[in-house]
Motif scaffolding. Structure first.
Motif, PDB file in Angstrom:
ATOM      1  N   THR A  98      -0.109  -7.408  -6.482  1.00 40.69           N
ATOM      2  CA  THR A  98      -1.044  -6.299  -6.307  1.00 40.69           C
ATOM      3  C   THR A  98      -0.779  -5.401  -5.431  1.00 40.69           C
ATOM      4  O   THR A  98      -0.297  -5.799  -4.578  1.00 40.69           O
ATOM      5  CB  THR A  98      -2.485  -6.829  -6.074  1.00 40.69           C
ATOM      6  OG1 THR A  98      -2.912  -7.879  -6.872  1.00 40.69           O
ATOM      7  CG2 THR A  98      -3.514  -5.884  -6.021  1.00 40.69           C
TER       8      THR A  98
ATOM      9  N   VAL B   2       0.829  -1.348   0.103  1.00 42.40           N
ATOM     10  CA  VAL B   2      -0.008   0.037   0.008  1.00 42.40           C
ATOM     11  C   VAL B   2       0.824   1.141  -0.084  1.00 42.40           C
ATOM     12  O   VAL B   2       1.794   1.212   0.683  1.00 42.40           O
ATOM     13  CB  VAL B   2      -0.978   0.069   1.312  1.00 42.40           C
ATOM     14  CG1 VAL B   2      -1.614   1.337   1.363  1.00 42.40           C
ATOM     15  CG2 VAL B   2      -1.731  -1.142   1.193  1.00 42.40           C
TER      16      VAL B   2
ATOM     17  N   LYS C 264      -8.134   3.500   0.003  1.00 39.41           N
ATOM     18  CA  LYS C 264      -9.036   4.178  -0.277  1.00 39.41           C
ATOM     19  C   LYS C 264      -9.647   5.433   0.656  1.00 39.41           C
ATOM     20  O   LYS C 264     -10.097   6.413   0.078  1.00 39.41           O
ATOM     21  CB  LYS C 264     -10.476   3.377  -0.424  1.00 39.41           C
ATOM     22  CG  LYS C 264     -11.696   4.197  -0.725  1.00 39.41           C
ATOM     23  CD  LYS C 264     -12.888   3.093  -1.090  1.00 39.41           C
ATOM     24  CE  LYS C 264     -14.047   3.654  -1.893  1.00 39.41           C
ATOM     25  NZ  LYS C 264     -14.859   2.680  -2.260  1.00 39.41           N
TER      26      LYS C 264
ATOM     27  N   GLU D 145      -5.880  -7.782   3.815  1.00 43.74           N
ATOM     28  CA  GLU D 145      -6.062  -7.221   2.270  1.00 43.74           C
ATOM     29  C   GLU D 145      -7.146  -6.159   2.371  1.00 43.74           C
ATOM     30  O   GLU D 145      -7.288  -5.140   2.012  1.00 43.74           O
ATOM     31  CB  GLU D 145      -6.460  -8.285   1.390  1.00 43.74           C
ATOM     32  CG  GLU D 145      -6.360  -7.780   0.010  1.00 43.74           C
ATOM     33  CD  GLU D 145      -6.569  -9.002  -1.222  1.00 43.74           C
ATOM     34  OE1 GLU D 145      -5.876  -9.970  -1.214  1.00 43.74           O
ATOM     35  OE2 GLU D 145      -7.412  -8.865  -2.089  1.00 43.74           O
TER      36      GLU D 145
ATOM     37  N   THR E   4      -6.009   0.208  -7.573  1.00 42.97           N
ATOM     38  CA  THR E   4      -5.676  -1.157  -7.325  1.00 42.97           C
ATOM     39  C   THR E   4      -4.579  -1.488  -8.761  1.00 42.97           C
ATOM     40  O   THR E   4      -5.169  -1.594  -9.803  1.00 42.97           O
ATOM     41  CB  THR E   4      -6.779  -2.150  -7.100  1.00 42.97           C
ATOM     42  OG1 THR E   4      -7.481  -1.607  -6.325  1.00 42.97           O
ATOM     43  CG2 THR E   4      -6.173  -3.598  -7.025  1.00 42.97           C
ATOM     44  N   CYS E   5      -3.548  -1.777  -8.469  1.00 40.14           N
ATOM     45  CA  CYS E   5      -2.549  -2.215  -9.655  1.00 40.14           C
ATOM     46  C   CYS E   5      -2.115  -3.877  -9.522  1.00 40.14           C
ATOM     47  O   CYS E   5      -1.499  -3.870  -8.535  1.00 40.14           O
ATOM     48  CB  CYS E   5      -1.266  -1.145  -9.540  1.00 40.14           C
ATOM     49  SG  CYS E   5      -0.194  -1.605 -10.959  1.00 40.14           S
ATOM     50  N   HIS E   6      -2.883  -4.085 -10.645  1.00 38.73           N
ATOM     51  CA  HIS E   6      -2.184  -5.716 -10.639  1.00 38.73           C
ATOM     52  C   HIS E   6      -1.308  -5.896 -11.781  1.00 38.73           C
ATOM     53  O   HIS E   6      -1.378  -5.454 -12.831  1.00 38.73           O
ATOM     54  CB  HIS E   6      -3.621  -6.511 -11.272  1.00 38.73           C
ATOM     55  CG  HIS E   6      -4.701  -6.684 -10.287  1.00 38.73           C
ATOM     56  ND1 HIS E   6      -4.744  -7.112  -8.935  1.00 38.73           N
ATOM     57  CD2 HIS E   6      -6.182  -5.914 -10.390  1.00 38.73           C
ATOM     58  CE1 HIS E   6      -6.021  -6.947  -8.484  1.00 38.73           C
ATOM     59  NE2 HIS E   6      -6.525  -6.078  -9.422  1.00 38.73           N
TER      60      HIS E   6
ATOM     61  N   GLU F  37      -8.893  -0.151 -11.604  1.00 37.53           N
ATOM     62  CA  GLU F  37      -7.867  -1.042 -11.591  1.00 37.53           C
ATOM     63  C   GLU F  37      -7.005  -0.746 -12.721  1.00 37.53           C
ATOM     64  O   GLU F  37      -7.419  -0.389 -14.081  1.00 37.53           O
ATOM     65  CB  GLU F  37      -8.472  -2.182 -11.601  1.00 37.53           C
ATOM     66  CG  GLU F  37      -9.271  -2.839 -10.596  1.00 37.53           C
ATOM     67  CD  GLU F  37      -9.777  -4.191 -10.745  1.00 37.53           C
ATOM     68  OE1 GLU F  37      -9.099  -5.222 -10.347  1.00 37.53           O
ATOM     69  OE2 GLU F  37     -10.957  -4.404 -11.345  1.00 37.53           O
TER      70      GLU F  37
ATOM     71  N   TRP G 231      -2.008  -1.514  -3.714  1.00 37.33           N
ATOM     72  CA  TRP G 231      -3.063  -0.432  -3.411  1.00 37.33           C
ATOM     73  C   TRP G 231      -2.639   1.148  -3.386  1.00 37.33           C
ATOM     74  O   TRP G 231      -1.727   1.077  -2.464  1.00 37.33           O
ATOM     75  CB  TRP G 231      -4.023  -0.896  -2.424  1.00 37.33           C
ATOM     76  CG  TRP G 231      -4.577  -2.377  -2.497  1.00 37.33           C
ATOM     77  CD1 TRP G 231      -5.682  -2.614  -3.184  1.00 37.33           C
ATOM     78  CD2 TRP G 231      -4.014  -3.683  -2.142  1.00 37.33           C
ATOM     79  NE1 TRP G 231      -5.856  -3.886  -3.303  1.00 37.33           N
ATOM     80  CE2 TRP G 231      -4.948  -4.674  -2.650  1.00 37.33           C
ATOM     81  CE3 TRP G 231      -2.865  -3.899  -1.337  1.00 37.33           C
ATOM     82  CZ2 TRP G 231      -4.781  -5.920  -2.576  1.00 37.33           C
ATOM     83  CZ3 TRP G 231      -2.696  -5.238  -1.238  1.00 37.33           C
ATOM     84  CH2 TRP G 231      -3.565  -6.246  -1.649  1.00 37.33           C
TER      85      TRP G 231
ATOM     86  N   GLU H 257     -13.472   3.560  -7.965  1.00 43.06           N
ATOM     87  CA  GLU H 257     -12.577   2.409  -7.791  1.00 43.06           C
ATOM     88  C   GLU H 257     -11.835   2.120  -9.005  1.00 43.06           C
ATOM     89  O   GLU H 257     -12.536   1.570 -10.168  1.00 43.06           O
ATOM     90  CB  GLU H 257     -13.146   1.143  -7.173  1.00 43.06           C
ATOM     91  CG  GLU H 257     -13.762   1.462  -5.677  1.00 43.06           C
ATOM     92  CD  GLU H 257     -13.714   0.247  -4.724  1.00 43.06           C
ATOM     93  OE1 GLU H 257     -13.571  -1.002  -5.149  1.00 43.06           O
ATOM     94  OE2 GLU H 257     -14.343   0.534  -3.782  1.00 43.06           O
TER      95      GLU H 257
ATOM     96  N   LYS I 141      -6.674  -2.295   1.617  1.00 44.45           N
ATOM     97  CA  LYS I 141      -7.745  -1.628   0.730  1.00 44.45           C
ATOM     98  C   LYS I 141      -8.451  -0.553   1.310  1.00 44.45           C
ATOM     99  O   LYS I 141      -8.564   0.621   0.798  1.00 44.45           O
ATOM    100  CB  LYS I 141      -8.614  -2.396  -0.095  1.00 44.45           C
ATOM    101  CG  LYS I 141      -8.026  -3.438  -1.309  1.00 44.45           C
ATOM    102  CD  LYS I 141      -8.897  -4.379  -1.487  1.00 44.45           C
ATOM    103  CE  LYS I 141     -10.036  -4.294  -2.283  1.00 44.45           C
ATOM    104  NZ  LYS I 141     -10.770  -5.519  -2.925  1.00 44.45           N
TER     105      LYS I 141
END
Lengths: 404, 404
Positions: A385, A218, A270, A262, A280-282, A372, A387, A370, A266
């Motif tokens: 992932t 994060v 947020k 998790e 959110t970066c995957h 992604e 955040w 939100e 998040k």
């Protein structure tokens, strides 16, 4: 596994409380929290890697040498960091609390959050410790959660129920985040309770495994706090067979803890200072786990990218830029970037080059709260992932004059 | 050594020009710049370490393999980065320019700055190359400087005169900065001219020595750009004996180049996107040069600290926090922090702890537009300086919607 109510009081044998004791001037804001287990817990913590550490961390480390604890006390409004008598004060807080609870002060985890470098007055603790202990309640999780909030705007409070060997078990948690959020091997303040029966060694093992994939992924503002701490207390009242090795039970507990952490991560992202969006970066198909993490965290930390997200601007060049300056292995010419939200998804970069896209559709996607960011490195099989949140006028406003 | 007028045209034998050619929609904004030497120059560059690199960097690297150049061409409004045909376009720009100047295209340094990932149209170059070359003038430095500006609000243009062995020499320079500024072994765009006679080897050596102490010590937003480049062209027309080793003449030239690059660095920091203040962080008495640099740059890069400076808030705890999370050696308990400006100076932290100070006096000091943060580590004899700016509403505004 299912979500349940109750926060840190959801597991068997835990009570909590939160009150205003006077550390803050605003009387409507709770500034002191307490979580207590009826019986002794196995306990473990991870701490900030910042070399400037809050005094409570030194005291908590000492108290957790034996891997046991019965209570957590935490104030907000003052970090008790860089103070000449910080450890004395943290010890005195534990002493007051122990006396009121009738337990040993070495069984108390102590934490503080707020302004750095302002002496922490013991008087509010002295005057209100009795009130705090009297307020302990099996429905007290929300009060405790309010007691640890600083510039947080929403409570981060979660709980789950799951089964180990047919035995019903619980994990509950509260956390505070908001600013100075860029954890490194540790976290903002997060307190987790559980009635699972698990050995000290396995508890210590599992929290490090979980933290690396959750809190350490994060970033709100790139600043690693001096007071980050995650503490887990497990009192064993669920009565499952004690977890003493990395067997199926361990993994069930780990999955539940991962799920809770998790959610907290998040929630913290947020509710980052001034944030209007959860990002959110995957990262997929990296050539190693580390490369996937480094790329995801670099993107989520970039001020330029965060400001673009605030502006709903599909400026994917800044994503490529942030990938480019991080210390990871990949092939620039294979990078693919897609932006997505509940309004749809759109490919913006392929083979490291711009992919023609509809700006109106991108705007629609980025208008959701939100977002992604899907990065496919096409370079292996690992994923990660991270955040974060957008960078907004309000972040500047909040931090331009935090102390007053 | 004395400051003089003329920018990149101050050294003997240099002309420059800047025009609007149509890369930008706004016709009042120049978007193309050219700097030309009458005779062949020894030339050297340093480049961004971002792995995603602008196409012009690949072309310039190729052209500088022989250490020689006669001209620099640079457009703003488009970074020519992450484009499928970027290198072809950069080569074509050099070709057009070379033809118009009657020189070899391998003797041209090419650079671009602006949005990443948007195809760069060759047509504006084709239509305006003649006009650009016709505009070359010995007073053209300011026009060239305007041609490379993006969100910069003031021109960064400097020149000095100094003597080597009784021979009068000059260095001139222009630069652009503003956003995506956190150079790593290279810089934003900076073009330096000189009439000093210096070997290719020594020129290459000196720019790396200077860059580490100047441009690499600046941070506006922690984002290392894809197109950073510093280029120096020295044409030897001053007629000093060629500098071929690290003798006194080398050091005189190095001092002058350091002075110019420091001016550019401060100029870039002060004109950072949205900035209202120049922040200069001096770290003294570190146990190594590297430790001094790492501490100074960590403080200058902290978003929280930068926002506090915008708010004139003497929140020194954030300075300690930023020192704490950087990778440097020091003793926390010895750290001393003083805040200073033309309105005075005030000690806020001693022995790593808060030092009682007058908030009104601190506010007065922080109300100035140039603030110095003096950090004494009391841990050795090394020092370093880093430059940055505050984090403001306007940074968010500028970057929330940069492309439109």
């Amino acid at each position: 596994m299912k979500d349940i109510q109750g926060g840190v009081c959801a597991p068997l044998g835990f009570k909590a409380a939160g009150i205003h004791c006077g550390i803050r001037k605003n009387k409507s804001k709770k500034d002191l929290a307490l979580i207590v287990s009826d019986v002794m817990c196995h306990a473990a913590s991870t701490y900030t890697l910042n070399k400037v550490k809050g005094a409570p961390i030194a005291v908590t480390k000492q108290h957790l040498l034996n891997g046991e604890a019965k209570a957590i006390i935490c104030n907000s409004g003052n970090a008790n960091t860089c103070n000449p008598n910080g450890e004395d004060i943290a010890n005195a807080v534990c002493g007051l609390c122990a006396k009121e609870l009738g337990i040993n002060e070495n069984d108390i985890i102590v934490a503080s959050t707020g302004v750095i470098g302002q002496p922490l007055d013991l008087v509010p603790f002295e005057n209100h410790m009795n009130e705090l202990v009297q307020a302990l309640h099996s429905q007290g999780s929300s009060d405790a959660c309010e007691g640890i909030m600083t510039t947080d705007t929403v409570k981060k409070e979660y709980a789950v129920e799951f089964e180990i060997d047919g035995v019903t078990c619980h994990i509950g948690a509260i956390a505070k985040g908001s600013g100075m959020i860029h954890p490194n091997m540790a976290t903002m303040l997060a307190f987790v309770t559980s009635d699972v029966n698990i050995s000290k060694e396995m508890l210590n093992e599992v929290i490090h495994e979980v933290v690396d994939d959750t809190f350490n992924m994060v970033s709100v503002d790139g600043d690693t706090s001096t007071n980050d701490m995650l503490s887990v207390m497990a009192n064993g009242l669920a009565n499952n067979k004690e977890i003493v090795q990395k067997d199926e039970s361990y993994h069930i507990f780990k999955d539940a803890l991962m799920y809770i952490c998790e959610l907290l991560s998040k929630g913290i992202a947020k509710d980052g200072e001034g944030a209007t969006k959860l990002l959110t970066c995957h990262v997929n198909n990296a050539c190693s786990q580390k490369d996937a993490k480094v790329v995801a965290k670099s993107v989520i930390t970039s001020s330029l990218f965060k400001a673009a997200m605030f502006g709903k601007d599909a400026n994917w060049g800044r994503i490529l830029c942030a990938i480019g300056y991080c210390e990871a292995s990949y092939d620039v010419d294979k990078i693919e970037v897609t932006l997505a939200s509940s309004a749809g998804s759109i490919l913006v970069c392929q083979n490291g080059r711009g992919y023609p896209f509809d700006e109106d559709q991108a705007l629609k996607i980025l208008s959701e709260d939100e977002i992604e960011i899907l990065i496919d490195l096409h370079d292996g099989n690992y994923q990660a992932t991270a955040w974060g949140c957008d960078l907004t006028y309000d972040y500047v406003k909040i931090n331009g004059d935090y102390r007053t």
